[in-house]
Design a protein around this motif. Structure first.
Motif, PDB file in Angstrom:
ATOM      1  N   MET A   1      -9.319   6.835   0.535  1.00 41.86           N
ATOM      2  CA  MET A   1     -10.078   7.939  -0.043  1.00 41.86           C
ATOM      3  C   MET A   1      -9.216   8.664  -1.076  1.00 41.86           C
ATOM      4  SD  MET A   1     -11.944  11.088   1.919  1.00 41.86           S
ATOM      5  CE  MET A   1     -10.567  12.220   1.860  1.00 41.86           C
ATOM      6  N   ALA A  20      -4.007  10.455  -0.243  1.00 44.43           N
ATOM      7  CA  ALA A  20      -3.291  11.552   0.414  1.00 44.43           C
ATOM      8  C   ALA A  20      -1.805  11.244   0.522  1.00 44.43           C
ATOM      9  CB  ALA A  20      -3.885  11.811   1.798  1.00 44.43           C
ATOM     10  N   ARG A  21      -1.479   9.966   0.697  1.00 50.34           N
ATOM     11  CA  ARG A  21      -0.071   9.602   0.908  1.00 50.34           C
ATOM     12  C   ARG A  21       0.733   9.516  -0.385  1.00 50.34           C
ATOM     13  NH1 ARG A  21      -0.571   3.172   2.466  1.00 50.34           N
ATOM     14  NH2 ARG A  21      -2.009   2.609   0.805  1.00 50.34           N
ATOM     15  N   LEU A  66      -0.318  16.151  -3.098  1.00 52.60           N
ATOM     16  CA  LEU A  66      -1.295  17.157  -2.669  1.00 52.60           C
ATOM     17  C   LEU A  66      -0.620  18.451  -2.215  1.00 52.60           C
ATOM     18  CD1 LEU A  66      -3.905  14.954  -0.761  1.00 52.60           C
ATOM     19  CD2 LEU A  66      -4.159  16.040  -2.997  1.00 52.60           C
ATOM     20  N   GLN A  67       0.619  18.363  -1.743  1.00 56.76           N
ATOM     21  CA  GLN A  67       1.338  19.585  -1.360  1.00 56.76           C
ATOM     22  C   GLN A  67       1.708  20.408  -2.598  1.00 56.76           C
ATOM     23  OE1 GLN A  67       4.383  17.545   1.200  1.00 56.76           O
ATOM     24  NE2 GLN A  67       3.920  19.226   2.595  1.00 56.76           N
TER      25      GLN A  67
ATOM     26  N   MET B   1       3.984   4.240   3.474  1.00 48.64           N
ATOM     27  CA  MET B   1       3.393   4.998   4.585  1.00 48.64           C
ATOM     28  C   MET B   1       1.894   4.746   4.651  1.00 48.64           C
ATOM     29  SD  MET B   1       3.496   9.147   3.685  1.00 48.64           S
ATOM     30  CE  MET B   1       4.584   9.120   2.264  1.00 48.64           C
ATOM     31  N   ASP B   3      -2.016   5.632   4.959  1.00 42.28           N
ATOM     32  CA  ASP B   3      -2.744   6.776   4.427  1.00 42.28           C
ATOM     33  C   ASP B   3      -3.313   7.618   5.583  1.00 42.28           C
ATOM     34  OD1 ASP B   3      -3.423   8.347   2.310  1.00 42.28           O
ATOM     35  OD2 ASP B   3      -5.227   7.248   1.763  1.00 42.28           O
ATOM     36  N   PHE B   4      -3.699   8.816   5.265  1.00 41.33           N
ATOM     37  CA  PHE B   4      -4.201   9.768   6.262  1.00 41.33           C
ATOM     38  C   PHE B   4      -5.125  10.727   5.535  1.00 41.33           C
ATOM     39  CE2 PHE B   4       0.111  10.615   4.763  1.00 41.33           C
ATOM     40  CZ  PHE B   4      -0.113  11.718   3.973  1.00 41.33           C
ATOM     41  N   THR B   5      -5.780  11.570   6.289  1.00 40.65           N
ATOM     42  CA  THR B   5      -6.594  12.628   5.680  1.00 40.65           C
ATOM     43  C   THR B   5      -5.741  13.886   5.619  1.00 40.65           C
ATOM     44  OG1 THR B   5      -8.558  11.641   6.657  1.00 40.65           O
ATOM     45  CG2 THR B   5      -8.763  13.899   5.854  1.00 40.65           C
ATOM     46  N   PHE B   6      -5.735  14.523   4.457  1.00 46.03           N
ATOM     47  CA  PHE B   6      -4.861  15.678   4.237  1.00 46.03           C
ATOM     48  C   PHE B   6      -5.672  16.967   4.296  1.00 46.03           C
ATOM     49  CE2 PHE B   6      -2.609  18.678   1.396  1.00 46.03           C
ATOM     50  CZ  PHE B   6      -1.344  18.627   1.954  1.00 46.03           C
ATOM     51  N   ASP B  50      -1.320  20.580   6.614  1.00 50.93           N
ATOM     52  CA  ASP B  50      -0.228  21.251   5.914  1.00 50.93           C
ATOM     53  C   ASP B  50      -0.338  22.764   6.119  1.00 50.93           C
ATOM     54  OD1 ASP B  50       1.562  22.347   4.078  1.00 50.93           O
ATOM     55  OD2 ASP B  50       1.244  20.764   2.623  1.00 50.93           O
TER      56      ASP B  50
END
Lengths: 162, 264
Positions: A1, A20-21, A66-67, B1, B3-6, B50
């Motif tokens: 995504m 996201a990664r 994203l951070q 790494m 992937d993930f939902t942020f 986060d």
């Protein structure tokens, strides 16, 4: 995504769609094609990937794109003036031959500016200590340290604000 | 790494409800340990939450005779805080020795404490200074917080919001720093609370611990002489390629003596 990410890089608003990664350094290099920021170790140790996020030196391999949403990022490409004249830190690296192969140089220059801002007129001991997170595999530290010491004096005198 | 939902919640309550609703979530603070861990696929959370956008979690303030440090306050801000420097200089000294300058701009007191690395610096600071860990659910004395190797008293769904430090009479942190990683091979926090002396050790054991014999001796007579004969038992201490258990045991006494000697 894919997720939309917006930030300011070197004064310009940029946006893109990232996983996201995606690391900040991947966004900078692979999406924006600003390849001056280098990836040395990808393990938070070498400092080749140092950029400024909201004015502070961080390792861009260890922060997600994203951070950094909504922040102001400065990379090595953002230092020289529009007419091509070098930032005092870049000029000092040239003057003192603060590089050999040049791979660590972008991170050294970005960290050097961060050091100079926190320690105006920094002495050699301070600079060597503060460089503990930046590794020069050529071991060319002598010129690097001399450059940062010199530029920190120039920046303090000029009241430099980049 | 992988992937993930942020997620980037704006309030602690939102972060807590995400922790409850996501399949396999992880909180991320500065990410100085978690991101390298994810890169190595030693952890593969489905969701990353986060805490960086929660403004309440950042900053240092004084409340009566306590210094309150928000969980998302980075090491550089603790090290440079005028308030910390003037009230608990030993804590500023500790924060300024973590990692390197770029790491100190991201790594946080809450993240480091929740991770409970046996070689991290903050556990010695929290335990030595008799701190209280404040979460979204309760307050936990530091003595009860660190329960083992990478293990804490935190329950699932619990989020650290701040650390409360009573202002001591005097404190000092001494560290034998691993030259490559910056982690403590041994770190010793010596604190004169006013009601007694506390000696907390990190890096040497599976988790932070106190040295009762030194605390007793220093509470009676605060001098290098009073602890120089105290030997810490090497049994159960960490042994690895960097240092043997016997070496670490020896260094604890050496660093404690140097910390005591630093009190002018």
């Amino acid at each position: 995504m894919l997720t939309e990410v917006n930030m300011t890089i070197n004064g310009a608003a940029v946006s893109g769609k990232v996983e996201a990664r995606t690391l900040l350094v991947e966004f900078i290099r692979d999406h924006l094609k600003l390849t001056g920021t280098h990836v040395g170790c990808d393990t938070t140790q070498c400092g080749c990937c140092v950029v400024h996020v909201d004015g502070r030196a961080v390792k861009s391999c260890t922060i997600l794109a994203l951070q950094a949403r909504g922040t102001s990022v400065t990379t090595i490409e953002g230092l020289a003036a529009a007419d091509g004249s070098l930032h005092p830190m870049q000029e000092a690296f040239r003057e003192h031959h603060g590089l050999q192969c040049g791979f660590c140089t972008p991170g050294m220059v970005m960290m050097g500016i961060d050091i100079a801002r926190r320690h105006p007129n920094a002495d050699e001991h301070t600079v060597r200590h503060e460089l503990e997170g930046n590794i020069c595999r050529c071991t060319g530290y002598q010129g690097i340290v001399e450059a940062i010491v010199d530029a920190s004096r120039v920046m303090a005198t000029a009241g430099e604000k980049v | 790494m992988q992937d993930f939902t942020f997620h980037m919640p704006a309030a602690v309550a939102d972060a807590a409800s995400l922790l409850g609703s996501c399949e396999d979530p992880k909180l991320i603070a500065g990410g100085m340990t978690l991101l390298p861990t994810l890169k190595q696929r030693l952890a593969e959370p489905t969701d990353l939450i986060d805490l960086g956008a929660i403004a309440d979690l950042k900053g240092v303030k004084r409340e009566g005779d306590q210094i309150v440090v928000g969980a998302m306050t980075c090491h550089a801000d603790v090290a440079a805080s005028e308030l910390v420097l003037s009230t608990i200089p030993g804590l500023a000294m500790l924060a300024g020795q973590i990692g390197d300058p770029a790491v100190r701009h991201r790594g946080t007191i809450g993240g480091s404490s929740a991770n409970a690395d046996p070689a991290a610096d903050y556990p010695a600071g929290l335990v030595g200074l008799c701190a209280t860990v404040v979460t979204n659910q309760r307050e936990i004395p530091a003595d009860d917080f660190f329960t083992g190797l990478f293990d804490t008293a935190l329950e699932p769904g619990e989020i650290i919001t701040a650390m409360r430090f009573p202002i001591p009479k005097w404190s000092h942190y001494m560290k034998l720093r691993h030259p490559a990683s910056g982690y403590a091979v041994v770190g010793v926090m010596v604190v004169d609370t006013g009601a007694g002396v506390r000696v907390a050790v990190t890096g040497a054991g599976p988790s932070v611990f106190r040295v009762a014999a030194m605390e007793e001796a220093l509470s009676k007579d605060f001098s290098v002489k009073s602890i120089e004969a105290i030997k810490v038992d090497a049994d159960g201490l960490n042994a690895d390629m960097h240092a043997s258990a016997a070496y670490r045991a020896h260094v604890i006494t050496v660093l404690a003596k140097r910390a005591v000697a630093a009190r002018g």
